[in-house]
Design an enzyme around this catalytic site. Structure first.
Site, mmCIF file in Angstrom:
data_model
loop_
_atom_site.group_PDB
_atom_site.id
_atom_site.type_symbol
_atom_site.label_atom_id
_atom_site.label_comp_id
_atom_site.label_asym_id
_atom_site.label_seq_id
_atom_site.Cartn_x
_atom_site.Cartn_y
_atom_site.Cartn_z
ATOM 1 N N ASP A 63 0.777 -1.313 0.036
ATOM 2 C CA ASP A 63 -0.005 -0.005 0.059
ATOM 3 C C ASP A 63 0.707 1.294 0.008
ATOM 4 O OD1 ASP A 63 -2.614 1.415 0.220
ATOM 5 O OD2 ASP A 63 -1.612 1.906 2.389
ATOM 6 N N GLU A 76 -2.155 -5.137 -3.729
ATOM 7 C CA GLU A 76 -0.927 -4.590 -3.072
ATOM 8 C C GLU A 76 0.043 -5.354 -2.634
ATOM 9 O OE1 GLU A 76 -3.982 -0.649 -1.541
ATOM 10 O OE2 GLU A 76 -3.579 -2.419 -0.108
#
Length: 236
Positions: free
Chosen positions: A50, A122
């Site tokens: 992320d 992610e």
């Protein structure tokens, strides 16, 4: 009938990266419910990915739009890193068949779960970062998200925000809105709103709520001034 095991090379080709340490990709594809997880699911890689995604997208935007102000870059960043965008990338990679899930999750269709797909996207970015460094992860992100950058799925600004920025950029006071008329029954009202910006003519908008009518009025003024185009922004 046993489920055919997917060919991992197909996934690697779609991702466009070959791992030195394949265990990282295996971890990125492992849901916490999987028997083989043993406490080592994709969650930690998702946390890392992320942050890498945000940095890589920020760099991409900075280089792609050299004249864009900070506000526009921030809006574009928020659009590209949102969960729906990450899930769209994971779908393009076709990660679903490769996910390692618990029996219950596998049978309930979690391979198509948007939240899981976004998390895995992610996690894969985080895995590539650990395996090949920032440049490898950045190149992966740029390849995967380029299409979303060129054709955002949602308007980057709502008309009211755009009009306020336009007025501020010209040193004008903020736009003001007022209800001109309310018609219809209480359960289905219709509002007609006027928007005023100093030095420009009034514009009007109609909607089922004050907010919708205000957005319509702001859009009309932006269209009249040539600031807003429906081809670029659509309707808000």
């Amino acid at each position: 009938m046993a489920r055919r095991k997917p060919n991992l090379d197909d996934l690697l080709n779609k991702i466009g990266y070959c791992f030195e340490n394949p265990a990282l990709l295996d971890e990125a594809l492992t849901h916490v419910s999987a028997p083989q997880a043993s406490g080592q699911s994709y969650q930690r890689l998702e946390f890392l990915g992320d942050r890498v995604l945000g940095l890589a997208i920020a760099e991409l935007l900075f280089r792609t739009f050299p004249g864009a102000p900070e506000g526009e870059l921030s809006r574009r960043l928020a659009e590209l890193v949102r969960r729906e965008s990450c899930a769209e990338v994971a779908i393009a990679w076709d990660v679903g068949p490769y996910l390692k899930l618990g029996a219950g999750e596998a049978h309930s269709g979690e391979r198509r779960n948007q939240t899981i797909l976004a998390d895995v996207c992610e996690a894969i970015i985080g895995a590539v970062f650990l395996d090949g460094g920032y440049e490898a992860a950045r190149d992966l992100v740029w390849r995967a998200f380029q299409g979303l950058l060129e054709a955002p799925r949602r308007p980057l600004r709502d008309p009211k925000s755009a009009l306020q920025e336009w007025a501020q950029g010209r040193g004008l006071p903020p736009p003001t809105y007022g209800v001109v008329e309310q018609t219809g029954p209480d359960h289905a009202p219709k509002f007609r709103v006027v928007v005023r910006v100093e030095g420009t003519g009034d514009e009007f908008g109609v909607g089922a709520s004050k907010r919708i009518a205000e957005q319509a009025a702001a859009r009309s003024l932006l269209l009249r001034e040539g600031v807003w185009t429906e081809d670029e922004h659509g309707t808000a």
